[in-house]
Design a protein around this motif. Structure first.
Motif, PDB file in Angstrom:
ATOM      1  N   GLY A  61      -4.310  -0.387   2.436  1.00 47.68           N
ATOM      2  CA  GLY A  61      -4.652   0.854   1.957  1.00 47.68           C
ATOM      3  C   GLY A  61      -3.929   1.745   1.882  1.00 47.68           C
ATOM      4  O   GLY A  61      -4.171   2.863   1.098  1.00 47.68           O
ATOM      5  N   THR A  62      -2.738   2.042   3.231  1.00 52.63           N
ATOM      6  CA  THR A  62      -2.056   2.680   3.560  1.00 52.63           C
ATOM      7  C   THR A  62      -0.990   2.670   3.403  1.00 52.63           C
ATOM      8  O   THR A  62      -0.702   2.102   3.995  1.00 52.63           O
TER       9      THR A  62
ATOM     10  N   ILE B 134      -2.657   5.927  -1.633  1.00 50.79           N
ATOM     11  CA  ILE B 134      -3.736   4.823  -1.121  1.00 50.79           C
ATOM     12  C   ILE B 134      -3.450   3.350  -2.393  1.00 50.79           C
ATOM     13  O   ILE B 134      -3.608   3.978  -3.083  1.00 50.79           O
TER      14      ILE B 134
ATOM     15  N   SER C 297      -6.064   0.683  -3.731  1.00 50.24           N
ATOM     16  CA  SER C 297      -7.623   0.325  -4.152  1.00 50.24           C
ATOM     17  C   SER C 297      -7.288  -1.041  -4.758  1.00 50.24           C
ATOM     18  O   SER C 297      -6.483  -1.532  -5.321  1.00 50.24           O
TER      19      SER C 297
ATOM     20  N   SER D  15      -6.324  -1.080   6.072  1.00 50.63           N
ATOM     21  CA  SER D  15      -5.753   0.728   6.314  1.00 50.63           C
ATOM     22  C   SER D  15      -5.881   1.436   7.538  1.00 50.63           C
ATOM     23  O   SER D  15      -6.512   2.772   7.825  1.00 50.63           O
TER      24      SER D  15
ATOM     25  N   TYR E 224      -1.622   5.183   9.607  1.00 50.72           N
ATOM     26  CA  TYR E 224      -1.217   5.776   8.112  1.00 50.72           C
ATOM     27  C   TYR E 224       0.599   6.395   8.683  1.00 50.72           C
ATOM     28  O   TYR E 224      -0.314   7.601   9.397  1.00 50.72           O
TER      29      TYR E 224
ATOM     30  N   SER F 252     -10.480   1.617   8.100  1.00 54.74           N
ATOM     31  CA  SER F 252     -10.102   1.966   6.523  1.00 54.74           C
ATOM     32  C   SER F 252      -9.640   3.315   6.166  1.00 54.74           C
ATOM     33  O   SER F 252     -10.232   3.487   6.142  1.00 54.74           O
TER      34      SER F 252
ATOM     35  N   ARG G 143      -8.237   4.885   4.136  1.00 54.72           N
ATOM     36  CA  ARG G 143      -7.975   4.901   2.755  1.00 54.72           C
ATOM     37  C   ARG G 143      -9.447   5.550   2.174  1.00 54.72           C
ATOM     38  O   ARG G 143      -9.894   6.350   1.606  1.00 54.72           O
TER      39      ARG G 143
ATOM     40  N   THR H 120      -9.978   9.120   3.212  1.00 54.22           N
ATOM     41  CA  THR H 120      -8.571   9.926   2.481  1.00 54.22           C
ATOM     42  C   THR H 120      -9.584  10.192   1.364  1.00 54.22           C
ATOM     43  O   THR H 120      -9.370  11.448   0.933  1.00 54.22           O
TER      44      THR H 120
ATOM     45  N   ASP I 123     -10.010  -1.694  -0.232  1.00 49.72           N
ATOM     46  CA  ASP I 123      -9.359  -1.416   0.410  1.00 49.72           C
ATOM     47  C   ASP I 123      -8.565  -2.738  -1.127  1.00 49.72           C
ATOM     48  O   ASP I 123      -9.448  -3.471  -0.957  1.00 49.72           O
TER      49      ASP I 123
END
Length: 354
Positions: free
Chosen positions: A88-89, A122, A124, A158, A161, A170, A172, A175, A232
């Motif tokens: 996810g990141t 990111i 998805s 995620s 990061y 998560s 993501r 964010t 994610d």
């Protein structure tokens, strides 16, 4: 009648030496188009690409399509000296800024949101369920709203990061939460009200295009589907398939309720955003497990109708035993002692169906 499903998966392109993202999206997509056609496209950042399945009648077809798309995209990435990664990141920090694609829509986004997009990298998972009636789709979205935090928790992938453990499952989702038009959609009693809300947000310059809202559930503006965007990207294809068929069952169940005259529950938007945050922080937890059991009870007849009970049950069993992608990433970090090993494991799992 079988309701078709389709999936869009976003991936990072990774330098195999540094394990950081690398901005070779246009080159990889140009190479991949020869074999994948319109099923592969670029994304907001040049370090990404997206693959899109055609509509699929069942889980087996969806799994086959995803495996073929991932294999073709991974092959194209390797031909350009990079690797495909489903996270996810970005796990490992890169030296320079993440470059935005040269597309009018992307440039408009940068102009509108400015520094908010400086670290917006990111990936998805978007799932489409066939539902051609946009009016019904809006009301189905009302029924899905309370379950969206659970989808965040189930798909969380995620935790890292830019070389840092965020403490979240998560990052993501965190964010995305800072944007005024990302996250759960508002409750709307009709398609007209749905559009009126979108227009008001667009007039405040908080949404790029009133016809293409970025809410986590929406009637797709170009396809006869309802699109769910809360998740994610998942590294394991089996998890992606299980989430897609679960969402089909959720949409089918909600559609029956809409047809019966139920416009859907109206949980407080502030509380819903708070539960999003909790899901992003904790991922799969005892609270999420209990919610998942309640959800399965609600949608069991639809799962049975499509023959998806075993797939979803196996998915929940994997979550109970191994956790989400976030748990697996952290376990990989502990095993390797460094984040480069996490990226290597992600790359291997993305390209191979295990």
């Amino acid at each position: 009648m079988t309701t078709t499903i389709g999936v869009e998966e976003e991936f990072f392109l990774i330098d195999p030496v540094s394990r950081a993202v690398k901005s070779l999206g246009p080159q990889v997509v140009a190479h991949a188009v020869a074999s994948m056609g319109e099923l592969v496209t670029g994304e907001f950042n040049l370090c990404q690409l997206e693959v899109k399945t055609p509509p699929c009648a069942d889980a087996a077809q969806l799994c086959d399509e995803l495996c073929q798309l991932r294999a073709a995209a991974a092959k194209a990435a390797m031909a350009q000296g990079v690797r495909l990664c489903a996270s996810g990141t970005p796990v490992v920090a890169c030296d320079g800024p993440v470059l935005v694609g040269d597309h009018p829509r992307y440039r408009a986004g940068v102009a509108q949101y400015r520094a908010m997009l400086d670290d917006f990298a990111i990936c998805s998972l978007h799932t489409h369920v066939y539902l051609p009636d946009a009016e019904v789709a809006v009301l189905v979205g009302n029924h899905l709203r309370p379950w969206l935090p659970l989808l965040v928790a189930m798909s969380a992938n995620s935790p890292f990061y830019q070389s840092k453990d965020t403490g979240y499952a998560s990052w993501r989702a965190v964010t995305r939460s800072r944007f005024p038009c990302l996250g759960p959609p508002p409750f709307a009693a009709s398609l007209r009200e749905h559009r009126e809300i979108a227009c008001a947000i667009a007039e405040a310059e908080a949404m790029l295009d009133v016809d293409t809202p970025f809410w986590d559930v929406r009637p797709n503006p170009r396809l006869p589907t309802i699109e769910i965007r809360a998740m994610d990207v998942t590294t394991d294809v089996d998890d992606t398939v299980a989430l897609a068929v679960l969402l089909r069952a959720m949409v089918a169940t909600a559609t029956q309720r809409v047809i019966a005259g139920d416009p859907g529950p109206q949980p407080c938007s502030e509380v819903l955003r708070a539960t999003y945050w909790q899901a992003a922080r904790d991922g799969w937890s005892p609270r999420a497990a209990e919610q998942a059991r309640r959800l399965i009870d609600c949608v069991m007849p639809a799962l049975q109708q499509h023959g998806d009970v075993d797939l979803v049950t196996a998915f929940l069993r994997r979550l109970e035993h191994h956790g989400t992608g976030a748990h697996r990433q952290r376990a990989s970090a502990a095993r390797h002692g460094e984040l480069t090993g996490v990226v290597d494991d992600l790359i291997a799992a993305t390209a191979g169906h295990t």
